[in-house]
Design a protein around this motif. Sequence first.
Motif, short mmCIF file in Angstrom:
data_model
loop_
_atom_site.label_atom_id
_atom_site.label_comp_id
_atom_site.label_asym_id
_atom_site.label_seq_id
_atom_site.Cartn_x
_atom_site.Cartn_y
_atom_site.Cartn_z
N SER A 114 0.82 -1.19 0.00
CA SER A 114 0.00 0.00 0.00
C SER A 114 0.86 1.25 0.00
O SER A 114 2.01 1.23 0.43
CB SER A 114 -0.89 0.00 1.24
N SER A 115 0.27 2.36 -0.45
CA SER A 115 0.94 3.65 -0.37
C SER A 115 0.36 4.51 0.76
O SER A 115 0.74 5.65 0.92
CB SER A 115 0.81 4.40 -1.70
N ALA A 116 -0.55 3.94 1.56
CA ALA A 116 -1.14 4.67 2.69
C ALA A 116 -0.06 4.95 3.74
O ALA A 116 0.91 4.21 3.87
CB ALA A 116 -2.28 3.87 3.31
N ILE A 117 -0.23 6.03 4.48
CA ILE A 117 0.69 6.36 5.56
C ILE A 117 0.69 5.21 6.57
O ILE A 117 -0.36 4.71 6.96
CB ILE A 117 0.29 7.68 6.25
N GLY A 118 1.87 4.80 6.99
CA GLY A 118 2.00 3.70 7.94
C GLY A 118 2.00 2.32 7.30
O GLY A 118 2.13 1.32 7.99
N GLU A 119 1.87 2.26 5.97
CA GLU A 119 1.95 0.99 5.24
C GLU A 119 3.07 1.10 4.21
O GLU A 119 3.56 2.19 3.92
CB GLU A 119 0.60 0.67 4.60
N PHE A 120 3.46 -0.03 3.63
CA PHE A 120 4.65 -0.07 2.78
C PHE A 120 4.40 -0.75 1.44
O PHE A 120 3.49 -1.57 1.30
CB PHE A 120 5.78 -0.85 3.47
N ASP A 121 5.29 -0.44 0.52
CA ASP A 121 5.43 -1.18 -0.72
C ASP A 121 6.92 -1.48 -0.85
O ASP A 121 7.70 -0.64 -1.26
CB ASP A 121 4.92 -0.38 -1.92
N ARG A 122 7.31 -2.66 -0.42
CA ARG A 122 8.69 -3.14 -0.45
C ARG A 122 9.66 -2.31 0.40
O ARG A 122 10.57 -1.67 -0.11
CB ARG A 122 9.22 -3.20 -1.88
N PRO A 123 9.49 -2.32 1.72
CA PRO A 123 10.49 -1.63 2.56
C PRO A 123 11.83 -2.37 2.48
O PRO A 123 11.87 -3.58 2.59
CB PRO A 123 9.88 -1.73 3.96
N TRP A 124 12.90 -1.61 2.26
CA TRP A 124 14.22 -2.22 2.12
C TRP A 124 15.20 -1.83 3.21
O TRP A 124 16.10 -2.58 3.52
CB TRP A 124 14.84 -1.86 0.78
N GLY A 125 15.08 -0.64 3.76
CA GLY A 125 16.07 -0.19 4.73
C GLY A 125 15.40 0.32 5.99
O GLY A 125 14.30 0.86 5.94
N VAL A 126 16.07 0.15 7.12
CA VAL A 126 15.55 0.62 8.40
C VAL A 126 16.71 1.14 9.24
O VAL A 126 17.82 0.62 9.17
CB VAL A 126 14.77 -0.52 9.13
N ALA A 127 16.44 2.20 9.99
CA ALA A 127 17.43 2.77 10.91
C ALA A 127 16.70 3.25 12.15
O ALA A 127 15.50 3.54 12.11
CB ALA A 127 18.16 3.94 10.26
N CYS A 128 17.41 3.32 13.26
CA CYS A 128 16.84 3.80 14.53
C CYS A 128 17.70 4.93 15.06
O CYS A 128 18.93 4.90 14.93
CB CYS A 128 16.81 2.69 15.56
N ASP A 129 17.05 5.93 15.67
CA ASP A 129 17.81 7.00 16.30
C ASP A 129 17.99 6.69 17.79
O ASP A 129 17.51 5.66 18.28
CB ASP A 129 17.19 8.38 16.05
N ALA A 130 18.64 7.57 18.51
CA ALA A 130 18.96 7.34 19.92
C ALA A 130 17.73 7.24 20.81
O ALA A 130 17.77 6.64 21.88
CB ALA A 130 19.89 8.44 20.43
N THR A 131 16.60 7.84 20.38
CA THR A 131 15.37 7.77 21.18
C THR A 131 14.54 6.53 20.87
O THR A 131 13.55 6.27 21.52
CB THR A 131 14.48 9.01 20.94
N GLY A 132 14.95 5.77 19.83
CA GLY A 132 14.21 4.57 19.45
C GLY A 132 13.25 4.78 18.29
O GLY A 132 12.58 3.84 17.87
N SER A 133 13.16 6.02 17.76
CA SER A 133 12.33 6.24 16.58
C SER A 133 12.88 5.41 15.43
O SER A 133 14.09 5.21 15.31
CB SER A 133 12.31 7.71 16.18
N ILE A 134 11.99 4.95 14.55
CA ILE A 134 12.33 4.06 13.46
C ILE A 134 12.11 4.78 12.14
O ILE A 134 11.06 5.38 11.93
CB ILE A 134 11.46 2.79 13.51
N TYR A 135 13.10 4.71 11.26
CA TYR A 135 13.04 5.31 9.93
C TYR A 135 13.09 4.17 8.91
O TYR A 135 13.97 3.32 8.98
CB TYR A 135 14.20 6.26 9.71
N VAL A 136 12.16 4.19 7.95
CA VAL A 136 12.05 3.09 7.00
C VAL A 136 12.13 3.63 5.58
O VAL A 136 11.40 4.55 5.22
CB VAL A 136 10.72 2.33 7.19
N ALA A 137 13.00 3.02 4.78
CA ALA A 137 13.05 3.31 3.34
C ALA A 137 11.91 2.52 2.70
O ALA A 137 12.00 1.32 2.51
CB ALA A 137 14.39 2.92 2.75
#
Length: 159
Positions: free
Chosen positions: A70-93
Amino acid sequence: RLQSFNTKGEFLGEVGGLGQSPGQFSHPIGLAFAPAGNLWVCDSGNHRLQKFGPGVKNVLAIIPKDPKQSSAIGEFDRPWGVACDATGSIYVADTHNHRIQRFAKDGTSLSTFGTQGNGPGEFRYPSAILMDRANNLFVVDTGNTRIQTLDAQGKFLCE
């Protein structure tokens, strides 16, 4: 599946296999450790992230809770990369949606940034991401053959 090894390269164990159930995968491709020691894994073929507890013994969370392409906010179409910051927030490509999505450590959607294009802060198939200690996000913008640097809120800094 995920396999783990010690620093000497000795096999420690594995988890998962092909499937859609918690702890199973279809094309696992990106992973990142959160500050608390949990492991986030991009389960690209299932269009989701899975969070494993320390020791990769059990699935603690899945984002989104009911995965679908899906292209809806909070859903994905083939997530490939993920990173976390010092507070634990998650960033997804969110690769095939040409954007980065940011989530709170509990999985709540916080923001999304980037659109398809080749300008500053735009992406074509972002594939890998890394957060440095200064909370700069480095995004491998595969389709544009470049790396972009953004701040934690998605503001373009340089390429």
